[in-house]
Write a protein that holds these residues in place. Structure first.
Motif, PDB file in Angstrom:
ATOM      1  N   MET A  34      50.460-137.023  21.341  1.00 26.93           N
ATOM      2  CA  MET A  34      50.801-137.214  19.958  1.00 26.93           C
ATOM      3  C   MET A  34      50.029-137.851  19.081  1.00 26.93           C
ATOM      4  SD  MET A  34      53.734-135.608  19.894  1.00 26.93           S
ATOM      5  CE  MET A  34      54.547-136.358  18.563  1.00 26.93           C
ATOM      6  N   GLU A  35      49.119-138.650  19.656  1.00 33.08           N
ATOM      7  CA  GLU A  35      48.201-139.281  18.722  1.00 33.08           C
ATOM      8  C   GLU A  35      47.222-138.203  18.465  1.00 33.08           C
ATOM      9  OE1 GLU A  35      46.501-142.545  20.960  1.00 33.08           O
ATOM     10  OE2 GLU A  35      48.048-143.512  21.087  1.00 33.08           O
ATOM     11  N   ASN A  38      48.857-136.185  15.657  1.00 36.55           N
ATOM     12  CA  ASN A  38      48.919-136.955  14.394  1.00 36.55           C
ATOM     13  C   ASN A  38      47.715-137.257  13.662  1.00 36.55           C
ATOM     14  OD1 ASN A  38      51.712-137.479  14.438  1.00 36.55           O
ATOM     15  ND2 ASN A  38      51.587-139.164  15.864  1.00 36.55           N
ATOM     16  N   LYS A  41      47.850-134.504  11.151  1.00 40.13           N
ATOM     17  CA  LYS A  41      49.251-134.428  10.813  1.00 40.13           C
ATOM     18  C   LYS A  41      50.172-133.225  11.178  1.00 40.13           C
ATOM     19  CE  LYS A  41      48.792-137.901   7.562  1.00 40.13           C
ATOM     20  NZ  LYS A  41      49.359-139.179   7.970  1.00 40.13           N
ATOM     21  N   ALA A  43      51.648-133.011  13.992  1.00 41.10           N
ATOM     22  CA  ALA A  43      52.952-133.391  14.695  1.00 41.10           C
ATOM     23  C   ALA A  43      54.187-133.280  13.621  1.00 41.10           C
ATOM     24  CB  ALA A  43      53.013-134.753  15.350  1.00 41.10           C
ATOM     25  N   GLU A  44      54.081-133.586  12.489  1.00 43.89           N
ATOM     26  CA  GLU A  44      54.964-133.485  11.419  1.00 43.89           C
ATOM     27  C   GLU A  44      55.019-132.104  11.046  1.00 43.89           C
ATOM     28  OE1 GLU A  44      53.514-135.946   7.907  1.00 43.89           O
ATOM     29  OE2 GLU A  44      53.427-137.729   9.206  1.00 43.89           O
ATOM     30  N   ALA A  45      54.007-131.230  11.084  1.00 38.22           N
ATOM     31  CA  ALA A  45      54.255-129.845  10.766  1.00 38.22           C
ATOM     32  C   ALA A  45      55.000-129.258  11.866  1.00 38.22           C
ATOM     33  CB  ALA A  45      52.962-128.976  10.579  1.00 38.22           C
ATOM     34  N   GLN A  47      57.095-130.716  13.855  1.00 38.19           N
ATOM     35  CA  GLN A  47      58.658-131.248  13.843  1.00 38.19           C
ATOM     36  C   GLN A  47      59.423-130.465  12.771  1.00 38.19           C
ATOM     37  OE1 GLN A  47      58.077-135.395  13.723  1.00 38.19           O
ATOM     38  NE2 GLN A  47      58.035-135.560  15.979  1.00 38.19           N
ATOM     39  N   ALA A  48      58.773-130.095  11.541  1.00 36.49           N
ATOM     40  CA  ALA A  48      59.062-129.454  10.271  1.00 36.49           C
ATOM     41  C   ALA A  48      59.700-128.179  10.491  1.00 36.49           C
ATOM     42  CB  ALA A  48      58.724-129.884   9.106  1.00 36.49           C
ATOM     43  N   HIS A  49      58.517-127.451  11.318  1.00 41.62           N
ATOM     44  CA  HIS A  49      58.768-126.020  11.459  1.00 41.62           C
ATOM     45  C   HIS A  49      58.520-125.460  12.708  1.00 41.62           C
ATOM     46  CE1 HIS A  49      58.268-125.720   7.092  1.00 41.62           C
ATOM     47  NE2 HIS A  49      57.088-126.681   7.081  1.00 41.62           N
TER      48      HIS A  49
END
Length: 147
Positions: A34-35, A38, A41, A43-45, A47-49
């Motif tokens: 996960m690090e 991250n 960025k 991980a955010e992408a 989670q969003a898609h």
């Protein structure tokens, strides 16, 4: 101290113990993973898609079909109206028919994956595609010089 009173409670205790053991073993590796995600960025992408990233993280179990290979290989054609173009168009029809025959099982000793392996060295189309799109190029007799 805890006593096991029923079978259901015992199953719950066993499953919680296994879950704790497995999650404890992989937790450090998961945190490092996960690090890394991250850092950019990513991980955010994800989670969003999640649907768009699914193909990158899960094996593609979809069977290769003739339409996949037909759309994958881009033909390099001669000038429209030339005799070479007419020959190339006829050969393209044979190519497509042959792929459909293979998909239908008419060529028992051959599979669509075999063609992809021969052309690219891979048995599956990569999730992100090929860096350079594969092409079909036609060889013409040397005596026919019109293009």
């Amino acid at each position: 101290m805890r006593y096991i009173l029923t079978l259901n409670e015992r199953d719950s205790l066993v499953s919680h113990s296994i879950q704790h053991y497995v999650e404890g073993r992989v937790q450090t590796a998961f945190q490092q993973f996960m690090e890394g995600l991250n850092t950019l960025k990513l991980a955010e992408a994800i989670q969003a898609h999640p649907v768009q990233f699914k193909g990158l993280f899960l094996e593609n179990t979809q069977q290769l079909n003739a339409a996949d290979l037909i759309s994958l290989f881009q033909p390099v054609l001669s000038t429209v109206g030339s005799s070479r173009r007419q020959e190339e168009s006829r050969v393209l029809c044979y190519w497509r028919d042959w792929l459909i025959d293979i998909e239908g099982g008419e060529c028992v000793a051959l599979h669509l994956e075999d063609i992809l392996i021969f052309a690219s060295g891979l048995s599956r189309i990569p999730p992100l595609g090929y860096p350079v799109q594969p092409t079909l190029e036609f060889l013409h007799p040397a005596s026919n010089t019109t293009k």
